[in-house]
Design a protein around this motif. Structure first.
Motif, PDB file in Angstrom:
ATOM      1  N   LEU A  10      -3.425  -0.897  -4.470  1.00 54.45           N
ATOM      2  CA  LEU A  10      -4.746  -0.286  -4.523  1.00 54.45           C
ATOM      3  C   LEU A  10      -5.802  -1.233  -3.965  1.00 54.45           C
ATOM      4  CD1 LEU A  10      -6.586   2.029  -5.408  1.00 54.45           C
ATOM      5  CD2 LEU A  10      -6.680   0.979  -7.688  1.00 54.45           C
ATOM      6  N   GLY A  11      -5.713  -2.508  -4.345  1.00 58.23           N
ATOM      7  CA  GLY A  11      -6.675  -3.485  -3.846  1.00 58.23           C
ATOM      8  C   GLY A  11      -6.607  -3.652  -2.339  1.00 58.23           C
ATOM      9  N   LEU A  12      -5.388  -3.710  -1.789  1.00 55.57           N
ATOM     10  CA  LEU A  12      -5.230  -3.848  -0.341  1.00 55.57           C
ATOM     11  C   LEU A  12      -5.743  -2.604   0.388  1.00 55.57           C
ATOM     12  CD1 LEU A  12      -1.694  -5.508  -0.094  1.00 55.57           C
ATOM     13  CD2 LEU A  12      -3.907  -6.577   0.355  1.00 55.57           C
ATOM     14  N   SER A  66       2.571   6.371  -6.227  1.00 57.27           N
ATOM     15  CA  SER A  66       1.729   6.783  -7.344  1.00 57.27           C
ATOM     16  C   SER A  66       1.932   8.235  -7.732  1.00 57.27           C
ATOM     17  CB  SER A  66       0.246   6.552  -6.997  1.00 57.27           C
ATOM     18  OG  SER A  66      -0.004   5.197  -6.727  1.00 57.27           O
ATOM     19  N   PHE A  67       2.230   9.097  -6.756  1.00 60.59           N
ATOM     20  CA  PHE A  67       2.222  10.525  -7.031  1.00 60.59           C
ATOM     21  C   PHE A  67       3.542  11.239  -6.724  1.00 60.59           C
ATOM     22  CE2 PHE A  67      -2.320   9.648  -5.767  1.00 60.59           C
ATOM     23  CZ  PHE A  67      -2.794   9.594  -7.068  1.00 60.59           C
ATOM     24  N   PRO A 101      -3.466   5.421  -9.750  1.00 56.31           N
ATOM     25  CA  PRO A 101      -2.716   4.165  -9.615  1.00 56.31           C
ATOM     26  C   PRO A 101      -3.460   3.011 -10.257  1.00 56.31           C
ATOM     27  CG  PRO A 101      -3.673   4.846  -7.507  1.00 56.31           C
ATOM     28  CD  PRO A 101      -3.851   5.995  -8.455  1.00 56.31           C
ATOM     29  N   ALA A 102      -2.694   2.114 -10.861  1.00 55.66           N
ATOM     30  CA  ALA A 102      -3.190   0.901 -11.534  1.00 55.66           C
ATOM     31  C   ALA A 102      -3.856   1.220 -12.879  1.00 55.66           C
ATOM     32  CB  ALA A 102      -4.149   0.121 -10.653  1.00 55.66           C
ATOM     33  N   PHE A 103      -4.741   2.234 -12.930  1.00 59.55           N
ATOM     34  CA  PHE A 103      -5.449   2.554 -14.173  1.00 59.55           C
ATOM     35  C   PHE A 103      -4.605   3.442 -15.095  1.00 59.55           C
ATOM     36  CE2 PHE A 103      -8.666   1.784 -10.932  1.00 59.55           C
ATOM     37  CZ  PHE A 103      -9.417   0.789 -11.537  1.00 59.55           C
ATOM     38  N   LEU A 267       3.124   6.414 -20.160  1.00 57.37           N
ATOM     39  CA  LEU A 267       4.183   6.977 -19.323  1.00 57.37           C
ATOM     40  C   LEU A 267       3.959   6.678 -17.852  1.00 57.37           C
ATOM     41  CD1 LEU A 267       4.699  10.509 -20.919  1.00 57.37           C
ATOM     42  CD2 LEU A 267       6.474   8.759 -20.626  1.00 57.37           C
ATOM     43  N   ALA A 268       5.061   6.342 -17.172  1.00 57.47           N
ATOM     44  CA  ALA A 268       5.021   6.156 -15.721  1.00 57.47           C
ATOM     45  C   ALA A 268       5.744   7.278 -14.994  1.00 57.47           C
ATOM     46  CB  ALA A 268       5.635   4.807 -15.335  1.00 57.47           C
TER      47      ALA A 268
END
Length: 296
Positions: A10-12, A66-67, A101-103, A267-268
């Motif tokens: 996400l940062g990149l 992520s999805f 993503p990430a959060f 959950l992931a």
């Protein structure tokens, strides 16, 4: 040091997008006009060229992981015999809703875990009740260290509102025992540490019928006692927005019996396929028989 790959992606994505976008908004036209006037071939500066080239690649990877589906590697034997050490699996990221993503905040609800699902989740850690009434979480039983940023994999046994009793490998859900039939002794390779423990304790393999899901479990009653349910960390009635999860290697799994229920927000996704299995050099190499196995 622990790395959150989703946060890094996400940062990149944001970094490359900002560099490329700001350049196109404020610098590109002037730079191009200056080079055209000088009769020079136009080229982006190296940082901009890298950002322009990598932004769509990183964005696509971020969106897919992520999805859609995310790969994971099984590091321990807590889910044997269903999942072996060295199995590489795919996890359905939209089975239980889309999350940022990430959060990990849910933005679209698409379903909830069902009994018997094999789920990947961010480990919540142990729950500790302080003398002042506060509740904290930690990476060990006395919560003296922070919770590590780790993804774990277990099987859903209890749903919110279920009344659960667990004594060793015997499970009773809402007053009904979970049926299981003994298949026979575990057979494996003494050279593999994960197999050796099962062999040393005379593990037996059972076929368990957990709701609509039939799957294999391993039992090692001589290995060590496991906490019963209910206990101080896991009440008899599964709380709302929480799940009781256990490993299929019942006496070798640190799960809800030890640290409590697994919160829904952790959950992931749902594990659904083994796409690669590596048993190690000299102890089997690639296990082609497991590749393509659907996870039940």
């Amino acid at each position: 040091m622990e790395f959150d790959f989703a946060a890094i992606l996400l940062g990149l994505t944001v970094l490359f997008g900002v560099v490329w976008g700001l350049d196109r908004l404020f610098l590109y036209k002037k730079r191009k006009a200056r080079l055209d006037a000088a009769g020079e071939e136009y080229r982006d500066p190296m940082p901009v060229d890298w950002a322009r080239s990598l932004f769509p690649v990183v964005l696509v990877v971020l969106l897919l992981r992520s999805f859609v589906a995310e790969p994971f590697r099984i590091p321990s034997g807590s889910m044997m015999p269903t999942l072996d050490v060295g199995d590489f699996i795919l996890v359905n990221k939209f089975a239980y809703g889309l999350r940022l993503p990430a959060f990990n905040n849910k933005i679209l609800d698409l379903g909830e875990p069902q009994r018997g699902d094999v789920v990947v989740f961010r480990w919540p850690g142990f729950t500790c009740h302080r003398d002042d009434g506060t509740v904290v979480h930690g990476g060990n039983a006395d919560c003296s260290v922070p919770v590590p940023n780790q993804n774990w994999i277990k099987r859903v046994i209890g749903l919110p509102g279920d009344t659960i009793q667990v004594r060793d490998s015997e499970i009773v859900i809402n007053g009904k025992p979970v049926p299981a039939e003994k298949i026979g002794p575990f057979t494996g390779n003494h050279a593999r540490p994960a197999d050796e423990e099962l062999l040393a304790y005379g593990a037996t393999i059972w076929k368990e019928h957990l709701g609509k899901v039939t799957h294999l479990i391993a039992r090692m009653p001589d290995r060590m006692p496991t906490p019963p349910v209910p206990n101080a960390n896991m009440p008899a009635v599964v709380p709302d927005n929480c799940y009781l999860v256990m490993g299929d290697d019942r006496e070798n799994s640190e799960d809800s019996r030890w640290w409590g229920c697994m919160p829904e927000q952790n959950l992931a996704g749902k594990a659904f396929l083994i796409w690669m299995s590596w048993k190690g050099w000299g102890t089997g190499g690639v296990d082609f028989s497991r590749i393509g196995t659907v996870i039940h």
